[in-house]
Design a protein around this motif. Structure first.
Motif, PDB file in Angstrom:
ATOM      1  N   VAL A   1       5.239  39.847 -21.109  1.00  0.00           N
ATOM      2  CA  VAL A   1       4.148  38.889 -21.077  1.00  0.00           C
ATOM      3  C   VAL A   1       3.353  39.100 -19.803  1.00  0.00           C
ATOM      4  CG1 VAL A   1       3.562  36.505 -21.462  1.00  0.00           C
ATOM      5  CG2 VAL A   1       5.842  37.309 -21.991  1.00  0.00           C
TER       6      VAL A   1
ATOM      7  N   ILE B   1      -2.298  35.469  -8.963  1.00  0.00           N
ATOM      8  CA  ILE B   1      -2.786  34.718  -7.805  1.00  0.00           C
ATOM      9  C   ILE B   1      -3.024  35.666  -6.634  1.00  0.00           C
ATOM     10  CG2 ILE B   1      -2.186  32.975  -6.078  1.00  0.00           C
ATOM     11  CD1 ILE B   1      -0.558  31.584  -8.194  1.00  0.00           C
ATOM     12  N   VAL B   2      -2.064  36.560  -6.406  1.00  0.00           N
ATOM     13  CA  VAL B   2      -2.186  37.481  -5.274  1.00  0.00           C
ATOM     14  C   VAL B   2      -3.438  38.340  -5.423  1.00  0.00           C
ATOM     15  CG1 VAL B   2      -1.126  39.466  -4.138  1.00  0.00           C
ATOM     16  CG2 VAL B   2       0.275  37.495  -4.761  1.00  0.00           C
TER      17      VAL B   2
ATOM     18  N   THR C   1      -9.000  34.307 -14.670  1.00  0.00           N
ATOM     19  CA  THR C   1      -8.166  33.282 -15.287  1.00  0.00           C
ATOM     20  C   THR C   1      -8.921  32.588 -16.410  1.00  0.00           C
ATOM     21  OG1 THR C   1      -8.871  31.774 -13.563  1.00  0.00           O
ATOM     22  CG2 THR C   1      -6.786  32.871 -13.235  1.00  0.00           C
TER      23      THR C   1
ATOM     24  N   ILE D   1       6.701  35.741 -16.951  1.00  0.00           N
ATOM     25  CA  ILE D   1       5.476  34.954 -16.825  1.00  0.00           C
ATOM     26  C   ILE D   1       5.271  34.530 -15.381  1.00  0.00           C
ATOM     27  CG2 ILE D   1       4.282  32.859 -17.565  1.00  0.00           C
ATOM     28  CD1 ILE D   1       5.800  33.000 -20.177  1.00  0.00           C
ATOM     29  N   LEU D   2       6.351  34.053 -14.762  1.00  0.00           N
ATOM     30  CA  LEU D   2       6.238  33.606 -13.372  1.00  0.00           C
ATOM     31  C   LEU D   2       5.797  34.747 -12.472  1.00  0.00           C
ATOM     32  CD1 LEU D   2       9.440  31.386 -13.064  1.00  0.00           C
ATOM     33  CD2 LEU D   2       7.067  30.628 -13.172  1.00  0.00           C
ATOM     34  N   LEU D   3       6.411  35.918 -12.672  1.00  0.00           N
ATOM     35  CA  LEU D   3       6.075  37.069 -11.832  1.00  0.00           C
ATOM     36  C   LEU D   3       4.608  37.449 -11.983  1.00  0.00           C
ATOM     37  CD1 LEU D   3       7.021  39.500 -10.048  1.00  0.00           C
ATOM     38  CD2 LEU D   3       7.302  40.742 -12.183  1.00  0.00           C
TER      39      LEU D   3
ATOM     40  N   PHE E   1       2.196  35.705 -13.212  1.00  0.00           N
ATOM     41  CA  PHE E   1       1.342  34.608 -12.757  1.00  0.00           C
ATOM     42  C   PHE E   1       1.162  34.686 -11.242  1.00  0.00           C
ATOM     43  CE2 PHE E   1       1.406  30.144 -11.120  1.00  0.00           C
ATOM     44  CZ  PHE E   1       0.102  29.838 -11.431  1.00  0.00           C
ATOM     45  N   GLY E   2       2.276  34.907 -10.540  1.00  0.00           N
ATOM     46  CA  GLY E   2       2.207  35.049  -9.080  1.00  0.00           C
ATOM     47  C   GLY E   2       1.332  36.227  -8.689  1.00  0.00           C
ATOM     48  N   LEU E   3       1.511  37.313  -9.430  1.00  0.00           N
ATOM     49  CA  LEU E   3       0.730  38.512  -9.153  1.00  0.00           C
ATOM     50  C   LEU E   3      -0.768  38.261  -9.362  1.00  0.00           C
ATOM     51  CD1 LEU E   3       1.969  41.173  -8.352  1.00  0.00           C
ATOM     52  CD2 LEU E   3       1.579  41.997 -10.667  1.00  0.00           C
TER      53      LEU E   3
ATOM     54  N   GLN F   1      -6.595  36.247  -4.909  1.00  0.00           N
ATOM     55  CA  GLN F   1      -6.825  35.890  -3.511  1.00  0.00           C
ATOM     56  C   GLN F   1      -7.158  37.116  -2.669  1.00  0.00           C
ATOM     57  OE1 GLN F   1      -7.277  32.871  -2.552  1.00  0.00           O
ATOM     58  NE2 GLN F   1      -6.785  32.171  -4.615  1.00  0.00           N
ATOM     59  N   ALA F   2      -6.545  38.251  -3.020  1.00  0.00           N
ATOM     60  CA  ALA F   2      -6.856  39.477  -2.282  1.00  0.00           C
ATOM     61  C   ALA F   2      -8.327  39.838  -2.496  1.00  0.00           C
ATOM     62  CB  ALA F   2      -5.945  40.611  -2.743  1.00  0.00           C
TER      63      ALA F   2
ATOM     64  N   PHE G   1      11.698  44.064 -14.824  1.00  0.00           N
ATOM     65  CA  PHE G   1      11.797  42.708 -15.383  1.00  0.00           C
ATOM     66  C   PHE G   1      12.011  42.694 -16.894  1.00  0.00           C
ATOM     67  CE2 PHE G   1      10.935  38.992 -12.622  1.00  0.00           C
ATOM     68  CZ  PHE G   1      11.051  39.651 -11.420  1.00  0.00           C
TER      69      PHE G   1
ATOM     70  N   THR H   1      10.500  33.840 -19.224  1.00  0.00           N
ATOM     71  CA  THR H   1       9.908  32.905 -18.266  1.00  0.00           C
ATOM     72  C   THR H   1       9.749  33.576 -16.902  1.00  0.00           C
ATOM     73  OG1 THR H   1      12.126  32.025 -17.953  1.00  0.00           O
ATOM     74  CG2 THR H   1      10.640  30.728 -19.278  1.00  0.00           C
TER      75      THR H   1
ATOM     76  N   PHE I   1       0.689  37.842 -17.627  1.00  0.00           N
ATOM     77  CA  PHE I   1      -0.280  36.835 -17.200  1.00  0.00           C
ATOM     78  C   PHE I   1      -1.259  37.410 -16.181  1.00  0.00           C
ATOM     79  CE2 PHE I   1       0.420  32.135 -18.101  1.00  0.00           C
ATOM     80  CZ  PHE I   1       0.867  32.377 -19.381  1.00  0.00           C
TER      81      PHE I   1
END
Lengths: 380, 323
Positions: free
Chosen positions: B38, B124-125, B241, B116-118, B120-122, B128-129, B107, B113, B40
């Motif tokens: 998955v 964001i990174v 997003t 997805i979390l990974l 999703f975090g990526l 923001q980068a 992974f 889950t 994200f």
């Protein structure tokens, strides 16, 4: 470091400290074993929570040394508790049943908007507002839960995200006459608590230490009540079935449990806390921004929960504390000017690191450290 | 304008909106279907495509950028966009392969889950980068000079030329990817992997290489979507997003792992949105003339909800269920 954590561990340390005043190692072991016996009890945890929330604003904002380092302020204390309620409720779903929802912004936002709309149009009593807002969130979470739980696993995450976005767009344009659209909901007016205590006034001080405002007391009481309810749920049959579903869904259903029903129950329960937290957010800020429904809000609670540690009670609270502390203090400037503008990036990197290396979160690391030290002491 | 002409115009607009969803959804769908991963961060690949495309097109458009000072602009070498269309997919393809190797592969055995979390975090990174690198302000992506302005179509009349190009480019890419998956040995392996990756490995086919290519292709399509969609939207780090959710919906309603499903789903969503923007609810007897445009964003989610209630596995979904 979150203070909530510091409080709890400190109180625990206090429990141990009383001991050193005793008459020797024998009684020390006795007290420690008695502590081991009671530490898991619901009443103990609730008592610790009460002590924790009572000391929290003092430690965050007024205590010497600690609060100088934290640079916290009193309003931040109540905000942390509000998000803390959101996060511990969210963990009921993610940590206990293993369902990852990306749509909890809808439920938080539903609570927030319902509370705001009621206060602007119908009634000002905070208790009534919060009560009705929670009911509204419950109804919405039943609907969203029934729809999203049609498919499991990743579909659940995607569907919750999609339905929450749908609600966001509804609030943004078609329902703008009710929600205020892009401007958010203004005109929120929260009346005094029980008709006589203005939420903005300070509580009477105890030994010269201020405990915060009535607003803080209201929110803190909600947190304590939430912790009590969640403990009761986790220690009931529901909690056991939740865990069984998390471990092995197929087996749980073979044993004869209606898995779908328990999943829905978990979703609705977590939605209830999301709605409560959302309503309290309105009581706290007296304004509802449209972004409270946007999916970044769902993302924030996911980050808090995972960062602090899923599947524990204190983990999500720590996560909420860290997140908000970074958001409000680190981004604010001195002495963090060098990192402030990049706080989102740093938090993202920390989050990814936690997911990859420490799936148990900050609290998991603390626990591991504690058991490591305990093992070392045992060896000696 | 006649009702027919109006309808055709709305359909064309819907095709264009849907085209972007399709480009994103195909990547998501084949990665999800084949690798059971998955992603994200797929929206992040779109934004990377967007920013790299913007950079390349500005630097190689000789009427802007550094070379303009040497008088290249007057030569009519306004080719920045073509350069972006070629360079971006290559860069994002490599990025996608790196993602498969270093992000996804470790992974595969973790619960979804965690995936997805990974990612999703990526996401964001990356977002923001990009904000740090390019600033948070919105920029605009100029249409290529050779495709700006309106084109006269029979029946419809004037129609923005770039929108047609988006449809054409998407159609070509979809046919290429479809042919690759349907008619080549590579595609056969990938399709078999979608059905039962364990069995494919038992047959002695090393599946890691197709996997890394699938991720690369999916990523490259997201990058292209960023470039072709760029001139139609504002460019800022958060747009990734915004397109991610409709793209996921496209996959879910089209049916997992099916390219035809992704195309169908994307077109349904795009056309729904386009119709809602244009239409209004007119009931003269009650004096109602209510423009439906505010519902256009809500509409795609409502359509998706209805489709899922009727057919939970998606319109063209197979019985294989990864959940």
């Amino acid at each position: 470091m979150s203070d909530k954590n510091a409080n709890a561990t400190e109180t625990e340390a206090d429990g141990g400290e009383t001991v050193s005043g005793g008459t020797g190692t024998a009684s020390l072991d006795g007290v420690r074993s008695r502590w081991e016996r009671v530490r898991g009890r619901e009443s103990t945890i609730i008592a610790l929570t009460i002590v924790g929330v009572a000391l929290f604003p003092y430690l965050l904002a007024r205590a010497p040394v600690i609060s100088d380092l934290l640079q916290g302020y009193q309003e931040l204390a109540s905000l942390i508790l509000v998000w803390g309620i959101f996060a511990i409720g969210f963990d009921l779903l993610l940590g206990r049943t293993g369902l990852l929802s990306f749509g909890h912004a809808a439920l938080w936002g539903a609570g927030a908007y319902a509370a705001g709309w009621l206060s602007a149009n119908v009634v000002q009593s905070p208790l009534v507002i919060v009560g009705i807002a929670v009911l509204f969130a419950v109804v919405l979470s039943v609907v969203l839960g029934v729809l999203s739980l049609r498919r499991g696993g990743i579909y659940f995450a995607i569907l919750t995200l999609a339905f929450a976005q749908m609600i966001y767009y509804m609030a943004s344009a078609p329902l703008a006459s009710i929600t205020g659209g892009d401007n958010g909901l203004t005109g929120v007016e929260i009346g005094p608590l029980l008709g006589s205590f203005d939420l903005g006034t300070e509580l009477p001080s105890v030994a010269g230490t201020l405990l915060g405002t009535w607003r803080y007391a209201f929110i803190a009481a909600a947190l304590v009540a939430s912790v009590a309810v969640i403990l009761r749920i986790l220690n009931s049959l529901y909690g056991i079935v939740f865990r069984a579903i998390h471990e092995n869904e197929q087996r749980a259903s073979f044993v004869g449990f209606n898995v779908w029903r328990y999943k829905l129950a978990a979703f609705v329960l977590s939605g209830t806390f999301a709605g409560l937290a959302g309503a309290l957010f309105t009581v706290h800020g007296e304004y509802v921004p449209l972004s409270s429904l946007y999916w970044t809000t769902s993302g924030e609670v996911v980050i808090m929960t995972v960062l602090g540690g899923v599947g524990t009670l204190i983990g999500p609270l720590i996560g909420a504390g860290i997140y908000l502390w970074v958001e409000y203090i680190v981004s604010g400037g001195y002495p963090f000017d060098w990192i402030g503008p990049y706080w989102h990036l740093v938090l993202g990197l920390v989050f990814v690191t936690v997911v990859v290396l420490f799936p148990q979160g900050v609290w998991g690391v603390v626990e591991d450290g504690r058991s490591w030290i305990a093992a070392r002491l045992e060896e000696r | 304008m006649s009702l027919l002409a109006e309808t055709v115009r709305i359909l064309l607009n819907g095709l264009q909106t849907g085209a972007i969803y399709v480009l994103l959804a195909i990547g998501l769908s084949i990665i999800l279907g084949t690798l059971k991963f998955v992603n994200f961060a797929h929206g992040a690949l779109y934004v990377v495509g967007l920013y790299v495309g913007l950079l390349v097109s500005q630097e190689t458009t000789f009427s802007q950028g550094q070379l303009a000072e040497f008088g290249f602009g007057t030569l009519g070498l306004d080719m920045g966009f073509l350069a972006a269309l070629i360079i971006v997919p290559i860069i994002v393809f490599v990025l996608g392969m790196a993602m498969e190797r270093f992000v996804a592969r470790p992974f595969y055995d973790r619960p979804d889950t965690d995936q997805i979390l990974l990612t999703f975090g990526l996401a964001i990174v990356v977002q923001q980068a990009l904000r740090v690198l390019f600033g948070g302000n919105s920029q605009s992506f100029a249409q290529p000079a050779w495709a700006s302005g309106a084109v006269q179509l029979p029946l419809v009349g004037g129609f923005p030329q770039w929108r047609l190009w988006v449809i054409v480019i998407t159609a070509v890419l979809v046919v290429l990817v479809y042919a690759l998956i349907e008619f080549t040995d590579f595609g056969l392996t990938v399709r078999a992997g979608t059905q039962d990756s364990e069995m494919v490995q038992l047959l002695g086919i090393k599946i890691t290489r197709p996997y890394i290519a699938v991720f690369g292709i999916g990523a490259a399509l997201a990058g292209v979507a960023g470039v072709v969609g760029g001139p139609l939207t504002v460019v800022n780090p958060t747009v990734g997003t915004d397109v991610l959710v409709p793209a996921f919906l496209t996959v879910v309603i089209g049916g997992l792992g099916s390219i035809r499903g992704a195309v169908l789903g994307g077109l349904i969503l795009g056309i729904t949105q386009s119709f809602l923007i244009q239409w209004s609810l007119v009931i003269p007897a009650l004096g109602i003339n209510y423009g439906l445009a505010p519902w256009s964003q809500v509409g795609i989610y409502a359509i998706a909800a209805i489709i899922l209630l009727v057919r939970p596995q998606g319109l063209l979904g197979s019985e294989v269920d990864i959940s």
